[in-house]
Design a protein around this motif. Sequence first.
Motif, mmCIF file in Angstrom:
data_model
loop_
_atom_site.group_PDB
_atom_site.id
_atom_site.type_symbol
_atom_site.label_atom_id
_atom_site.label_comp_id
_atom_site.label_asym_id
_atom_site.label_seq_id
_atom_site.Cartn_x
_atom_site.Cartn_y
_atom_site.Cartn_z
ATOM 1 N N ALA A 212 34.133 69.826 59.436
ATOM 2 C CA ALA A 212 34.627 69.515 58.094
ATOM 3 C C ALA A 212 36.144 69.386 58.064
ATOM 4 N N ILE A 213 36.838 70.278 58.761
ATOM 5 C CA ILE A 213 38.303 70.202 58.776
ATOM 6 C C ILE A 213 38.771 68.941 59.491
ATOM 7 N N GLU A 214 38.069 68.519 60.522
ATOM 8 C CA GLU A 214 38.402 67.250 61.182
ATOM 9 C C GLU A 214 38.276 66.102 60.193
ATOM 10 N N ARG A 215 37.210 66.124 59.377
ATOM 11 C CA ARG A 215 37.039 65.078 58.364
ATOM 12 C C ARG A 215 38.143 65.166 57.307
ATOM 13 N N HIS A 216 38.534 66.366 56.951
ATOM 14 C CA HIS A 216 39.618 66.538 55.979
ATOM 15 C C HIS A 216 40.913 65.936 56.500
ATOM 16 N N ARG A 217 41.199 66.194 57.763
ATOM 17 C CA ARG A 217 42.439 65.681 58.350
ATOM 18 C C ARG A 217 42.395 64.169 58.514
ATOM 19 N N ALA A 218 41.205 63.638 58.834
ATOM 20 C CA ALA A 218 41.092 62.193 59.085
ATOM 21 C C ALA A 218 40.880 61.382 57.811
ATOM 22 N N GLU A 219 40.106 61.940 56.863
ATOM 23 C CA GLU A 219 39.702 61.159 55.699
ATOM 24 C C GLU A 219 40.140 61.768 54.371
ATOM 25 N N GLY A 220 40.659 62.980 54.412
ATOM 26 C CA GLY A 220 41.067 63.625 53.175
ATOM 27 C C GLY A 220 39.931 64.243 52.381
ATOM 28 N N VAL A 221 38.751 64.386 52.987
ATOM 29 C CA VAL A 221 37.613 64.958 52.271
ATOM 30 C C VAL A 221 37.921 66.398 51.875
ATOM 31 N N VAL A 222 37.462 66.807 50.695
ATOM 32 C CA VAL A 222 37.709 68.162 50.199
ATOM 33 C C VAL A 222 36.772 69.146 50.898
ATOM 34 N N VAL A 223 37.335 70.218 51.429
ATOM 35 C CA VAL A 223 36.559 71.271 52.077
ATOM 36 C C VAL A 223 36.849 72.581 51.362
ATOM 37 N N SER A 224 35.797 73.288 50.957
ATOM 38 C CA SER A 224 35.962 74.543 50.215
ATOM 39 C C SER A 224 35.100 75.638 50.816
ATOM 40 N N LEU A 225 35.632 76.845 50.805
ATOM 41 C CA LEU A 225 34.912 78.023 51.288
ATOM 42 C C LEU A 225 34.847 79.069 50.186
ATOM 43 N N VAL A 226 33.669 79.622 49.995
ATOM 44 C CA VAL A 226 33.483 80.758 49.105
ATOM 45 C C VAL A 226 33.054 81.925 49.986
ATOM 46 N N VAL A 227 33.862 82.964 50.052
ATOM 47 C CA VAL A 227 33.534 84.128 50.881
ATOM 48 C C VAL A 227 33.216 85.304 49.965
ATOM 49 N N CYS A 228 32.083 85.951 50.205
ATOM 50 C CA CYS A 228 31.602 87.037 49.346
ATOM 51 C C CYS A 228 31.402 88.318 50.139
ATOM 52 N N ASP A 229 31.738 89.421 49.521
ATOM 53 C CA ASP A 229 31.472 90.740 50.084
ATOM 54 C C ASP A 229 30.557 91.463 49.096
ATOM 55 N N LEU A 230 29.357 91.789 49.542
ATOM 56 C CA LEU A 230 28.354 92.400 48.667
ATOM 57 C C LEU A 230 28.711 93.861 48.422
ATOM 58 N N ASN A 231 29.024 94.199 47.172
ATOM 59 C CA ASN A 231 29.448 95.551 46.835
ATOM 60 C C ASN A 231 28.257 96.517 46.761
ATOM 61 N N GLY A 232 28.486 97.731 47.210
ATOM 62 C CA GLY A 232 27.493 98.780 47.031
ATOM 63 C C GLY A 232 26.414 98.851 48.088
ATOM 64 N N LEU A 233 26.481 98.041 49.134
ATOM 65 C CA LEU A 233 25.418 98.061 50.150
ATOM 66 C C LEU A 233 25.370 99.407 50.871
ATOM 67 N N LYS A 234 26.536 99.964 51.198
ATOM 68 C CA LYS A 234 26.545 101.247 51.915
ATOM 69 C C LYS A 234 25.915 102.349 51.062
ATOM 70 N N ARG A 235 26.233 102.332 49.778
ATOM 71 C CA ARG A 235 25.653 103.347 48.902
ATOM 72 C C ARG A 235 24.132 103.216 48.859
ATOM 73 N N VAL A 236 23.646 101.981 48.779
ATOM 74 C CA VAL A 236 22.195 101.765 48.766
ATOM 75 C C VAL A 236 21.580 102.262 50.067
ATOM 76 N N ASN A 237 22.203 101.915 51.185
ATOM 77 C CA ASN A 237 21.682 102.366 52.485
ATOM 78 C C ASN A 237 21.663 103.894 52.579
ATOM 79 N N ASP A 238 22.738 104.528 52.102
ATOM 80 C CA ASP A 238 22.858 105.980 52.227
ATOM 81 C C ASP A 238 21.910 106.737 51.302
ATOM 82 N N THR A 239 21.670 106.184 50.124
ATOM 83 C CA THR A 239 20.875 106.925 49.128
ATOM 84 C C THR A 239 19.421 106.497 49.074
#
Length: 380
Positions: A212-239
Amino acid sequence: MGGDDVRLRAVVGLAQGMAAAHAPRESWRAAAAGACRALGGSFAALSVWERELGRLRVLANVGERARDEEEFPEDEAYPVHQFPEITEFLHERWVGGGGPNAWVETADGPAAGHAEYCHQRVAALRRRGRGCCVVAPIVMHGRAWGELYVARPAGAPVFDRADADFATVLASVVAAGIAQTERLEEARRLAFTDALTGLANRRAVDMRLDEAIERHRAEGVVVSLVVCDLNGLKRVNDTRGHAVGDRLLERFGSVLSLCGAMLPGTLAARLGGDEFCLLAVGPAADEVVRVADELCRRAGELELGEGVACGVASTEDPLGPVRSARRLFRLADAAQYRAKAVRSAKPVVAGREGPDDPVVRLVDAPPPAAAERRRFRGRR
């Protein structure tokens, strides 16, 4: 002996052609084309029996195709009841001790082999200007998988019993090639799939993001990333235990997949542990942010967990030059980290807080000291 040598070379060529295929379609084409050459046909087709749908679906057509025949048809399928030999000859005969032998049909009616059920094939031969065909069942794991079909034009010599016997041999070679292709496809799928959620894994994201980044550099295509961190997983695992924690991961994976489907062509992935992402190539940054906002809302409504911390980075926003996949990943990751730090219920978007945007400043700052708690992800 010369004829045997020619046929042996044809079998070897068919096997080699399928072995050289890198994808199922290439394998299907190689199977049909190799059989067509080996039997001196003008046209060949490879079809699969879809039991759950009760139909014979054509995978590939090669050679001299009629107007209604595409090389890789999307919807060329025939109800199995139109071809009783598939359900009767291919099963009852085997149960009685018979083998999956090929048979011949002609535009004039039955020819060599077992051709008790010829009416549909005869009509098709006449409609498409063909004189005869040989049909060979393809068997895998002791069950009918599909069929190999080779035809000759009207006026050409009719296939004989020897041709039908040779077609049976070719069908067994095709079966072995298809089985090998399916094993390779499964291995590829496992290599790029997260086993728990069924989403893509980090390796798949890395490969797609590089492209995708190669296409962005060559063609200007928009590349987007959504990064998520799931809250509370450790508490669920522990309890409540890791089985319940796994259920939370699976449920959030389903929510992520659903939201990703709102952006055409988006890849939904689990990066590892409690970290997930969406990779969108093409959609506008505002559309991606809208979907990220919906993702946060839906995650907050899950019975388990405590929602998500979500960060977005898009090449359409003022981030400075994005020349590498690593930089975009670092920006999305830093935005997610900021969302977690401020306990934001909405996504934090890199580059949207003015010239001195804290996310961009954090990523572009000198490397953090060793004592800093968090280090950004990024490929070496």
